[in-house]
Write a protein that holds these residues in place. Structure first.
Motif, mmCIF file in Angstrom:
data_model
loop_
_atom_site.group_PDB
_atom_site.id
_atom_site.type_symbol
_atom_site.label_atom_id
_atom_site.label_comp_id
_atom_site.label_asym_id
_atom_site.label_seq_id
_atom_site.Cartn_x
_atom_site.Cartn_y
_atom_site.Cartn_z
ATOM 1 N N GLY A 14 57.867 113.710 90.731
ATOM 2 C CA GLY A 14 59.192 114.190 90.359
ATOM 3 C C GLY A 14 60.280 113.354 91.000
ATOM 4 N N ALA A 15 60.080 113.003 92.293
ATOM 5 C CA ALA A 15 61.078 112.185 92.989
ATOM 6 C C ALA A 15 61.182 110.820 92.341
ATOM 7 N N LEU A 16 60.032 110.256 91.919
ATOM 8 C CA LEU A 16 60.066 108.938 91.298
ATOM 9 C C LEU A 16 60.718 109.000 89.918
ATOM 10 N N VAL A 17 60.532 110.114 89.231
ATOM 11 C CA VAL A 17 61.213 110.280 87.941
ATOM 12 C C VAL A 17 62.720 110.311 88.168
ATOM 13 N N ILE A 24 45.958 102.417 77.029
ATOM 14 C CA ILE A 24 46.563 102.064 78.308
ATOM 15 C C ILE A 24 45.997 102.999 79.361
ATOM 16 N N ASN A 25 45.803 102.496 80.560
ATOM 17 C CA ASN A 25 45.261 103.359 81.612
ATOM 18 C C ASN A 25 45.731 102.875 82.972
ATOM 19 N N ALA A 26 45.204 103.507 84.003
ATOM 20 C CA ALA A 26 45.656 103.174 85.357
ATOM 21 C C ALA A 26 45.370 101.713 85.679
ATOM 22 N N VAL A 81 53.828 102.893 89.931
ATOM 23 C CA VAL A 81 53.076 103.559 90.998
ATOM 24 C C VAL A 81 52.540 104.883 90.490
ATOM 25 N N VAL A 82 53.431 105.632 89.819
ATOM 26 C CA VAL A 82 53.011 106.943 89.300
ATOM 27 C C VAL A 82 51.863 106.764 88.318
ATOM 28 N N MET A 83 51.989 105.749 87.469
ATOM 29 C CA MET A 83 50.975 105.552 86.453
ATOM 30 C C MET A 83 49.644 105.156 87.084
ATOM 31 N N GLU A 84 49.729 104.317 88.107
ATOM 32 C CA GLU A 84 48.508 103.851 88.739
ATOM 33 C C GLU A 84 47.796 104.987 89.468
ATOM 34 N N LYS A 85 48.598 105.801 90.176
ATOM 35 C CA LYS A 85 47.993 106.838 91.004
ATOM 36 C C LYS A 85 47.638 108.075 90.211
ATOM 37 N N ARG A 86 48.490 108.412 89.240
ATOM 38 C CA ARG A 86 48.337 109.716 88.610
ATOM 39 C C ARG A 86 48.186 109.655 87.102
ATOM 40 N N GLU A 87 48.183 108.462 86.530
ATOM 41 C CA GLU A 87 48.048 108.324 85.080
ATOM 42 C C GLU A 87 49.150 109.045 84.311
ATOM 43 N N ALA A 88 50.265 109.303 84.960
ATOM 44 C CA ALA A 88 51.364 109.962 84.255
ATOM 45 C C ALA A 88 52.428 108.921 83.920
ATOM 46 N N LEU A 89 53.428 109.325 83.163
ATOM 47 C CA LEU A 89 54.570 108.466 82.802
ATOM 48 C C LEU A 89 54.150 107.183 82.083
ATOM 49 N N LYS A 90 53.052 107.233 81.330
ATOM 50 C CA LYS A 90 52.568 106.006 80.687
ATOM 51 C C LYS A 90 53.592 105.423 79.717
ATOM 52 N N ILE A 91 54.061 106.287 78.808
ATOM 53 C CA ILE A 91 54.947 105.796 77.750
ATOM 54 C C ILE A 91 56.233 105.259 78.362
ATOM 55 N N TRP A 92 56.710 106.009 79.345
ATOM 56 C CA TRP A 92 57.956 105.623 80.013
ATOM 57 C C TRP A 92 57.793 104.255 80.689
ATOM 58 N N THR A 93 56.650 104.052 81.346
ATOM 59 C CA THR A 93 56.421 102.784 82.044
ATOM 60 C C THR A 93 56.391 101.614 81.060
ATOM 61 N N VAL A 94 55.722 101.839 79.927
ATOM 62 C CA VAL A 94 55.679 100.783 78.909
ATOM 63 C C VAL A 94 57.096 100.471 78.426
ATOM 64 N N LEU A 95 57.876 101.527 78.213
ATOM 65 C CA LEU A 95 59.252 101.313 77.757
ATOM 66 C C LEU A 95 60.051 100.525 78.797
ATOM 67 N N GLN A 127 49.120 111.149 77.096
ATOM 68 C CA GLN A 127 49.783 111.452 78.359
ATOM 69 C C GLN A 127 48.777 111.908 79.394
ATOM 70 N N GLY A 128 49.078 111.604 80.648
ATOM 71 C CA GLY A 128 48.126 111.929 81.714
ATOM 72 C C GLY A 128 48.593 113.073 82.584
ATOM 73 N N GLY A 129 48.337 112.917 83.880
ATOM 74 C CA GLY A 129 48.474 113.971 84.883
ATOM 75 C C GLY A 129 49.755 114.794 84.841
ATOM 76 N N LEU A 130 49.576 116.090 85.124
ATOM 77 C CA LEU A 130 50.714 116.997 85.194
ATOM 78 C C LEU A 130 51.266 117.026 86.605
#
Lengths: 663, 166
Positions: free
Chosen positions: A349-352, A199-201, A263-277, A338-341
């Motif tokens: 953080g706000a989106l989380v 999975i990726n951006a 949005v987070v995943m697209e821009k920063r490659e973070a929260l991948k697993i969470w987005t899939v869930l 997992q992606g970006g820190l």
């Protein structure tokens, strides 16, 4: 004959769906382009056959073919044409046909638009989409075929439930289903990503427009349903925390969370697993909603019939898909890297935090909706969980969420400066304080509604601040501002507009619930009732005959500060074919506020029971939803998100070559 | 901050919100759930005056009395026990004598049920599920091609009253 064609077309669609659910997957495993390509043909073909099936049922309704049981049960020859067409989905069987129609339509769209997806991934997505389709085709064909014939054709149908004989039925269910079923695409993408193990951006870039379309439709569908209930049921309420309403609210909430995490995943490659869930959960909740409404475990205006075999069938679909998807998630999710820190204080953080609050609020709705069912199943005790429960749980969780909404878009990615952002929101704080002050000056105590107005103002002013900051309005010369405004991506405008709409809705909710007035009286002709500065003079009532009903219409002259401003004509309709009646409330719009008059029973002495409401700012509730949808539309038109736009196409080519990461 | 610390912050935030939500849910569940009872249940369980309940059953035929100022009185029966209900306001469109109804409110000191909302969400084909089950329990329910056929035939308002004596 037409009904048989419809039935047969559905069987063919099932056959195609079975092929589509297996062949492309095998193709993807063996890297066989021909097998994978099958899905690209079967998906549109399926949509064609289901469309044919749906057209056949519509034809039966339009021609009032009462030899078809479904038409006999839900239609009447004297009904106006528009209701004959809408009654196609004003019943259980027909609405399920609409469900699969939309599902197959979306499947065809994916096949068409996903051209530049890696072929194996596209094949897997369409196969997953076909699994869902197979389950629902089987459900219709085995438990709820709308094409069953009656041995002897009756002369007249039993008519559509009068409450449903309204334009609302033409819009509300299709919009709602477009939303529910639209989330199946995010689901298919998520499951496909888990199967493929990568999975990726680019994934997020593909999923987001579909999620956005589904979310927009669901938002409109819910708002439309709420307005329909408001004017049709005659109680003046716009949200009852009815289990069926909650069933549509839950996927909306998690879908909103999904939009933000994507949005987070697209821009920063973070929260991948969470987005899939979240993608899995959103469609799961759509299925739960379908189960709650269609299985007959609930009683409400939405449940058309209850047949235990249907409930069990849908429950099986539910268990297989939700259980299966979550099991797959548990098994494969650790593969997704997992992606970006990011620091806790950052846009991510706000989106989380947004996601946490929305999902938790959704969980409380879930508990309130399903607890009574669970308790009854376990102890046999019957309880009802009403509005107070939801107000006490949902409210406190949503207020902090609304407070952070203006901060989110202003925070920088990765690491942000909270003090600086607060400073930039200074204007919004001032607007909020002015709102609180003005409300207190106008209405006095209590303080709580004034604080609510302040919060709504803060959300709206925050959205404006976002745009002001991005265009450097107030700081740069006008030319630069214009240039910046043009250069601003449409998704930024969309975000600001959607957040602004949220504030608008909130303002409407506060106005209606805190300052609404209600009077229930009995009136004789020429008598008068007053509410706020409005007088209603009862001029008398007349009887009229409509296409398939009789109605008693009461006429009221309305005066505001002793000046006549118009006439309202609420009525009570009786439908002889079903022996039932409906209340048609009369609405008079004054700015964003409404006057609402509905009739009760007529007494022996000729006096009439009347319910009159003054609903300040009530229209803002739905207007806010429309603004949110407009924001979504603006964001959807963003070039960056448009599927097939050059930039994203390039990144896909790259990502399919190097697999991981995308850019 | 290291990755580990960041993760800890996230988990702490999530845990905090969940704890708050759980507390809210539990306290709200304690205070705002309403139990459903048939008139027989009310008689058997000796429900205390002032406890909010939902009372469900059929509107006893002939029991509806309209007073001044939108006062209405009717009794709700499950075929075995009948219970007087007082309500002030406009009854729903689908309210009929002999048909299913759910009234929400509480008993007053005199043993009369004071309803503040009356629901009759059904037409001649459907009946509130709780009511149907309460009637089934009392044995006054016939299954007729999937159609509800309650013990009392559906009288019009002018039909001679035949209220079952409890």
């Amino acid at each position: 004959m037409i009904a048989e064609i419809g039935h047969f077309a559905l069987v063919l669609a099932l056959a195609l769906a079975i092929v589509q659910s297996i062949a492309p997957l095998v193709g993807a495993r063996r890297n066989d382009a021909a097998l994978m390509g099958i899905a690209g043909i079967t998906a549109p073909a399926q949509a064609g056959f289901v469309a044919l099936s749906f057209a056949a049922l519509t034809a039966c309704y339009v021609t009032s073919d009462f030899s078809v049981a479904n038409v006999f049960e839900n239609s009447h020859s004297t009904m106006p044409l528009v209701y004959k067409i809408t009654s196609v989905w004003g019943n259980h069987e027909g609405s399920m046909l609409l469900w699969v129609f939309i599902l197959s339509f979306f499947g065809a769209l994916v096949a068409f638009f996903a051209r530049n997806l890696p072929p194996s991934f596209k094949a897997t997505v369409l196969a997953v989409q076909a699994w869902v389709a197979v389950a629902f085709y089987l459900f219709i064909l085995m438990t709820s075929s709308p094409f069953a014939r009656l041995a002897e054709a009756p002369f007249e149908g039993r008519d559509l439930n009068p409450i449903l004989q309204d334009f609302g039925l033409a819009v509300h269910p299709p919009m709602l289903y477009l939303g529910y079923v639209g989330f199946s695409i995010s689901f298919s993408f998520a499951v496909a990503a888990l199967i493929e193990g990568r999975i990726n951006a680019a994934w997020a870039r593909f999923v987001r427009p579909w999620t956005l379309v589904a979310w927009m439709c669901l938002t409109l569908g819910i708002a439309m349903g709420s307005y329909w209930a408001y004017y049709e049921l005659g109680w003046g309420g716009w949200w009852f925390w009815d289990p069926v309403e909650n069933a549509s609210l839950m996927p909306w909430l998690v879908g909103t969370a999904l939009l933000h995490s994507a949005v987070v995943m697209e821009k920063r490659e973070a929260l991948k697993i969470w987005t899939v869930l979240l993608a899995i959960l959103t469609f799961s909740l759509s299925l739960v909603g379908t189960f709650l409404v269609r299985s007959g475990v609930l009683t409400s205006v939405h449940t058309f019939a209850s047949d235990p075999s249907r409930g069990v069938f849908i429950l099986c679909i539910l268990i297989v898909f939700i259980g299966g998807a979550l099991a797959l998630f548990a098994w494969r999710a650790p593969l997704l890297r997992q992606g970006g820190l990011f620091a806790p204080v950052s846009r991510e953080g706000a989106l989380v935090l947004n996601n946490l609050f929305i999902v938790t609020a959704c969980a409380t709705v879930f508990v309130g909706t399903l607890y009574p069912l669970a308790l009854e199943a376990v102890t046999g005790e019957k309880i009802s969980v009403g509005a107070p429960f939801f107000n006490l749980t949902f409210g406190p969780l949503f207020i902090p969420l609304l407070l952070i909404v203006p901060f989110g878009p202003l925070l920088a990615w990765k690491r942000a400066d909270l003090a600086g952002v607060s400073q930039r929101l200074g204007g919004a704080f001032v607007v909020a304080l002015l709102g609180i002050g003005a409300t207190l000056a106008l209405n006095g105590q209590p303080v709580l509604p004034a604080l609510g107005v302040g919060l709504a103002m803060f959300v709206m002013a925050g959205a404006v601040t976002d745009i002001v900051e991005r265009t450097s309005l107030l700081r740069a010369p006008l030319g630069t501002v214009m240039q910046r405004a043009r250069g601003l991506p449409r998704s930024s405008w969309g975000t600001a507009l959607a957040h602004f709409g949220l504030g608008v809705s909130l303002l409407g909710i506060i106005g209606e619930t805190q300052w609404g007035a209600e009077r229930i009286v009995t009136l004789k002709p020429a008598e008068k009732v007053s509410i706020r500065n409005y007088d209603f003079i009862f001029d008398g009532s007349v009887n009229r005959t409509g296409a398939n009903y009789r109605e008693t219409v009461a006429k009221f002259t309305v005066r505001h500060n002793r000046e006549v401003i118009g006439v309202v004509e609420p009525s009570k309709r009786t439908f002889p074919s079903r022996g039932s009646s409906t209340t048609e409330a009369a609405l008079m719009t004054r700015g964003f506020s409404q006057l609402y008059v509905s009739l009760g029973d007529q007494n022996a002495d000729g006096s009439l029971a009347v319910r009159i409401y003054h609903k300040p700012m009530v229209l803002l509730i739905w207007l806010g939803a429309v603004v949110m949808v407009l924001g979504g539309g603006l964001s959807l038109s963003d070039r960056r998100l448009r599927v097939g736009a050059p930039r994203s196409a390039k990144s896909h080519a790259k990502s399919s070559a190097s697999m991981q990461p995308a850019e | 901050m290291t990755r580990k610390q960041r993760r800890l912050v996230m988990i702490a935030a999530a845990g905090g919100i969940l704890v708050i939500a759980a507390a809210l849910v539990l306290s709200a569940l304690r205070d705002s759930i309403v139990f459903f009872n048939s008139p027989s249940d009310v008689a058997e369980k000796h429900i205390a005056p002032g406890t909010r309940i939902r009372l469900g059953g059929l509107v006893a035929p002939g029991s509806l009395v309209r007073g001044d100022n939108l006062e209405v009185k009717f009794s709700v029966t499950d075929g075995k026990t009948a219970m007087a209900v007082a309500y002030r306001g406009i009854l729903p469109d689908l309210f009929r004598e002999g048909q299913g109804v759910i009234a929400e409110g509480a008993l007053d000191g005199a043993g009369q049920f004071k309803a503040d909302s009356v629901l009759a969400k059904h037409d001649e084909k459907y009946m509130p599920k709780e009511v149907a089950e309460a009637l089934k329990k009392q044995g006054h329910w016939k299954e007729e091609s999937g159609k509800a056929a309650p013990v009392v035939s559906r009288p019009t308002n002018s039909a001679p009253p035949a209220a079952p004596k409890s």
